[in-house]
Scaffold this active site. Structure first.
Site, PDB file in Angstrom:
ATOM      1  N   LYS A 168       0.816  -1.216   0.000  1.00  0.00           N
ATOM      2  CA  LYS A 168       0.000   0.000   0.000  1.00  0.00           C
ATOM      3  C   LYS A 168       0.848   1.264   0.000  1.00  0.00           C
ATOM      4  CE  LYS A 168      -4.192  -1.915   2.067  1.00  0.00           C
ATOM      5  NZ  LYS A 168      -5.178  -1.827   3.152  1.00  0.00           N
ATOM      6  N   LYS A 209     -11.720  -1.282  -6.009  1.00  0.00           N
ATOM      7  CA  LYS A 209     -12.404  -0.039  -6.355  1.00  0.00           C
ATOM      8  C   LYS A 209     -11.449   0.992  -6.936  1.00  0.00           C
ATOM      9  CE  LYS A 209     -11.909   2.633  -2.136  1.00  0.00           C
ATOM     10  NZ  LYS A 209     -11.217   3.736  -2.794  1.00  0.00           N
ATOM     11  N   LYS A 220      -6.276  -8.474  -7.861  1.00  0.00           N
ATOM     12  CA  LYS A 220      -7.480  -8.508  -7.044  1.00  0.00           C
ATOM     13  C   LYS A 220      -8.479  -7.459  -7.523  1.00  0.00           C
ATOM     14  CE  LYS A 220      -8.804  -8.328  -2.151  1.00  0.00           C
ATOM     15  NZ  LYS A 220      -8.345  -8.039  -0.787  1.00  0.00           N
TER      16      LYS A 220
END
Length: 344
Positions: free
Chosen positions: A114, A209, A206
């Site tokens: 991240k 959004k 994956k």
């Protein structure tokens, strides 16, 4: 000591809930409420590890709550609430920050993913949020957590933190009548054939959004025509569907679509391939589109109805937060005694 079985899980309110959230988490919440006492949390404290628009965050919190209810989670039978209304989550997280070791957090792969290359500019919250996740679970002394494969490492950290707290304060825990351990070792619940739903445009990534293409995902609020179109346009390969699961091993897009069908249908990949194996993708996609529309269409419609009634959603969250706080408060009272704090 024996711990009462209790399930805890949470979903971040970061907007655009999609099929991956539904199959990877929410549909399992609905099943688990039939057999367990469950606490389901909208984890808004986790959401702010990266900046959130204060004008959008309340809407996103209500949307996740609406999704829980629209999918079949019963807020009377279960506790449904948003995390920031129960201060004990953050309070226990600080105790656990002083229990967890830097080396443990340095091994967390999700932070590396991240934060990317610009790690020095990531928030401390993004680095330490697995400790808050441990507090989320253990402030209720929950015994089971439905998790996707990508969260198993964080659950292992929760177990490590629980064990170290129990060891560090073993004498104090025994003196207060809790036996050999105050916190349980929470167990993962990983169920079903599609625990990790991948992008419709790239079967190696994956479903997310944050993907630039809306065609990479099916949003829970998509209408029937949009759902069908996205499935028709989903990436595939030129070969027919195999007849056995082994034939999916080097075909990520085919594997993903078969897994989605199996999860929506409540069957297995083997059963899906027995029905559609050897056939063309076009036939299978038509069947998948029909199934997805039948399953997701009513959920999207109910979500849209619920978000038009924010007062009702807020009442669900207020009731759930009061019930959650009663449990969390008891845990924190005992933790303060065990650690040696003076408190009311």
């Amino acid at each position: 000591m024996a711990f009462k079985e209790l399930v805890f899980s949470g979903v971040q309110p970061t907007g655009n809930l999609h099929l991956g959230n539904y199959l990877g988490a929410i549909v399992k919440f609905v099943d688990l409420q039939k057999s367990h006492d469950c606490i389901y949390c909208v984890v808004d404290l986790h959401a702010v590890t990266v900046w959130q628009d204060p004008a959008e965050l309340p809407r996103n919190i209500r949307e996740v709550t609406a999704a829980f209810i629209a999918c079949g989670v019963d807020p009377k039978k279960n506790i449904v609430f948003n995390q920031s209304q129960v201060a004990e989550h953050a309070e226990l997280a600080w105790i656990f920050n002083c229990t967890a070791r830097l080396g443990w957090l340095n091994r967390m792969t999700q932070f590396k993913d991240k934060a990317g290359k610009d790690r020095e500019n990531a928030s401390v919250g993004l680095y330490a949020y697995p400790v808050l996740m441990a507090a989320d679970i253990l402030v209720y002394r929950a015994t089971h957590v439905p998790v996707g494969e990508d969260q198993k490492q964080h659950l292992e950290l929760s177990r490590d933190i629980a064990q170290k707290f129990n060891n560090d304060f073993a004498d104090s825990i025994r003196e207060r009548g809790f036996g050999d351990q105050f916190f349980p070792q929470p167990e993962p619940l990983i169920q079903g054939p599609a625990t990790r739903v991948m992008s419709l445009r790239d079967g190696t990534k994956k479903m997310s959004k944050s993907d630039a293409s809306d065609y990479s995902r099916i949003n829970l609020t998509d209408d029937a025509d949009t759902i069908a179109q996205k499935i028709r346009k989903a990436k595939t390969d030129p070969e027919p569907l195999p007849s056995e699961e082994k034939g999916l091993e080097s075909r990520p897009e085919a594997d993903n679509l078969v897994g989605i069908y199996a999860a929506l249908h409540g069957s297995t990949k083997a059963a899906v391939l027995k029905e559609f194996g050897g056939g063309q993708f076009s036939t299978f996609k038509t069947a998948l589109a029909d199934l997805a529309v039948a399953k997701l269409g009513p959920i999207g419609a109910e979500m849209k109805r619920l978000v038009q009634d924010p007062a009702y959603i807020d009442s669900v969250l207020a009731d759930g937060s009061a019930r959650a706080q009663a449990l969390a408060g008891e845990t924190m009272k005992s933790v303060k005694d065990i650690v040696g704090f003076i408190h009311r």
